[in-house]
Write a protein that holds these residues in place. Structure first.
Motif, mmCIF file in Angstrom:
data_model
loop_
_atom_site.group_PDB
_atom_site.id
_atom_site.type_symbol
_atom_site.label_atom_id
_atom_site.label_comp_id
_atom_site.label_asym_id
_atom_site.label_seq_id
_atom_site.Cartn_x
_atom_site.Cartn_y
_atom_site.Cartn_z
ATOM 1 N N GLU A 52 -5.907 2.586 -9.918
ATOM 2 C CA GLU A 52 -6.348 3.014 -11.234
ATOM 3 C C GLU A 52 -7.852 3.427 -10.794
ATOM 4 N N ARG B 198 -2.809 -2.720 -8.433
ATOM 5 C CA ARG B 198 -2.866 -1.637 -9.542
ATOM 6 C C ARG B 198 -4.364 -1.476 -10.111
ATOM 7 N N ALA B 199 -5.316 -2.067 -10.201
ATOM 8 C CA ALA B 199 -6.606 -1.921 -10.643
ATOM 9 C C ALA B 199 -7.275 -0.935 -9.562
ATOM 10 N N ASP C 129 5.157 -4.450 -5.266
ATOM 11 C CA ASP C 129 4.762 -6.012 -4.831
ATOM 12 C C ASP C 129 5.903 -6.531 -4.917
ATOM 13 N N GLY D 38 -1.716 -12.504 -7.300
ATOM 14 C CA GLY D 38 -2.652 -11.535 -7.850
ATOM 15 C C GLY D 38 -2.542 -10.185 -7.300
ATOM 16 N N SER D 39 -1.869 -10.104 -6.158
ATOM 17 C CA SER D 39 -1.630 -8.944 -5.278
ATOM 18 C C SER D 39 -1.363 -7.597 -6.310
ATOM 19 N N PHE D 40 -0.478 -7.775 -7.385
ATOM 20 C CA PHE D 40 -0.066 -6.618 -8.114
ATOM 21 C C PHE D 40 -0.937 -6.079 -8.939
ATOM 22 N N GLU D 41 -1.806 -7.011 -9.486
ATOM 23 C CA GLU D 41 -2.937 -6.620 -10.500
ATOM 24 C C GLU D 41 -4.019 -6.063 -9.514
ATOM 25 N N THR D 42 -4.305 -6.697 -8.342
ATOM 26 C CA THR D 42 -5.445 -5.935 -7.602
ATOM 27 C C THR D 42 -5.250 -4.678 -6.962
#
Length: 334
Positions: free
Chosen positions: A60, A56-57, A44, A50-54
């Motif tokens: 996962e 990664r989630a 990212d 919030g791209s990284f969190e989106t």
């Protein structure tokens, strides 16, 4: 996970505010990597949305992170395409080793099943080849131009003049080549789907991070060519590419300053300040001819608003101050 041996590929998928497309691209890349030793790293590029969190989630939830085949990392700044790809190359494999090849993939590009293996196999079979690029087509199935000559002053004039007699006289300077039907050696190709030999990168370095966007892969291929490496177009390797999603190039009403800055820096770095000036004067001459044709023959506007004025404005003065010629790659080559 089935253990695989043989030459390894690190696929680097760069995201900037396109999390949904990035996940779609990652899914296609995972399928294309099924029988290829190596991993995928999603970088990212400091999206800040919030791209990284989106990503990664979602990775996962889909079981990708536990597969040993995919990681999601974040750059601490958005230095552009080349800088983001340097982050991915520096990450290396999860084991800490360097891969044998780096495969660069845009977030809006979707490789077919055999695409990555075809590029890897070509580079294995051709030791002087440092780059191998794909046949790229759009959602409509039509091919995109991704095979090019290096830019030159003559090419700048031909591009801007858009006039048959000059194109015929300068046919060997035209930058964009017809899409090759066969595997063909070219000067450079676009970075939407591009495999690089790791040994070459460790010799010449990664992307020059002075470029924010545009001309960075052109300069890398030019630097490699000077060191004796070849670039090839491999039509057996195929991807579907939406194109310019992150940059918005298709919707430009005015060319951004970084395009002009990158163009000037490319010519200055590869040929020197005098040649860069000559290339700009050639472009201005070509633009003038097209402007006269528009006035006398009613030709349509072919460039974004104020293109010629912006070109001149960005072609004089101090220009870009070189940053990193190439990021150091921390993984140790095998």
């Amino acid at each position: 996970m089935i253990a695989m041996t043989g030459p390894t590929v690190l696929t680097i998928l760069l995201n900037f505010r396109t999390p949904d497309l990035t996940l779609r691209s990652a899914e296609a890349a995972l399928a294309a990597m099924e029988h290829v030793a190596g991993e995928i790293v999603i970088v990212d590029n400091d999206s800040g949305d919030g791209s990284f969190e989106t990503i990664r989630a979602a990775a996962e939830a889909r079981g990708w992170l536990g597969s040993g085949r995919l990681r999601v990392i974040a750059s601490d700044h958005n230095g552009g395409f080349g800088a983001g790809m340097n982050v991915g190359m520096a990450a290396g494999l999860a084991s800490g080793a360097a891969p044998d090849f780096y495969y660069l993939l845009n977030s809006d590009a979707f490789p077919e099943a055999g695409t990555i293996a075809a590029l890897r196999d070509f580079l294995i079979a051709h030791p002087k080849a440092g780059f191998a690029g794909s046949f790229v087509y759009g959602e409509d199935g039509l091919p995109h131009q991704t095979a090019f000559r290096f830019p030159s002053a003559a090419g700048e004039f031909e591009t801007a003049a858009r006039t048959g007699i000059f194109s015929r006289l300068l046919k060997n300077a035209i930058v964009a080549l017809p899409v090759p039907a066969e595997t063909t050696q070219i000067d450079w190709t676009a970075g939407a789907s591009l495999m690089l030999r790791a040994g070459m990168i460790h010799q010449i370095g990664g992307f020059d991070e002075t470029f924010f966007l545009y001309y960075e892969e052109t300069e890398l291929c030019h630097r490699a060519a000077r060191a004796g490496w070849q670039c090839w177009f491999v039509p057996k390797s195929r991807i579907m590419h939406l194109g310019s999603v992150s940059t918005g190039m298709k919707r430009w009403s005015r060319t951004p300053g970084y395009w002009f800055d990158s163009r000037r820096y490319y010519f200055t770095k590869t040929h020197g300040p005098a040649y860069a000036l000559a290339a700009t004067l050639a472009r201005v001459a070509g633009q003038t001819i097209w402007g006269l044709r528009r006035l006398l023959q009613g030709k349509p506007q072919a460039d974004p608003d104020h293109f010629l004025r912006d070109l001149v404005a960005h072609s004089f003065g101090p220009g870009l101050k070189p940053r990193k010629t190439a990021s150091p790659l921390t993984a140790t080559p095998r």
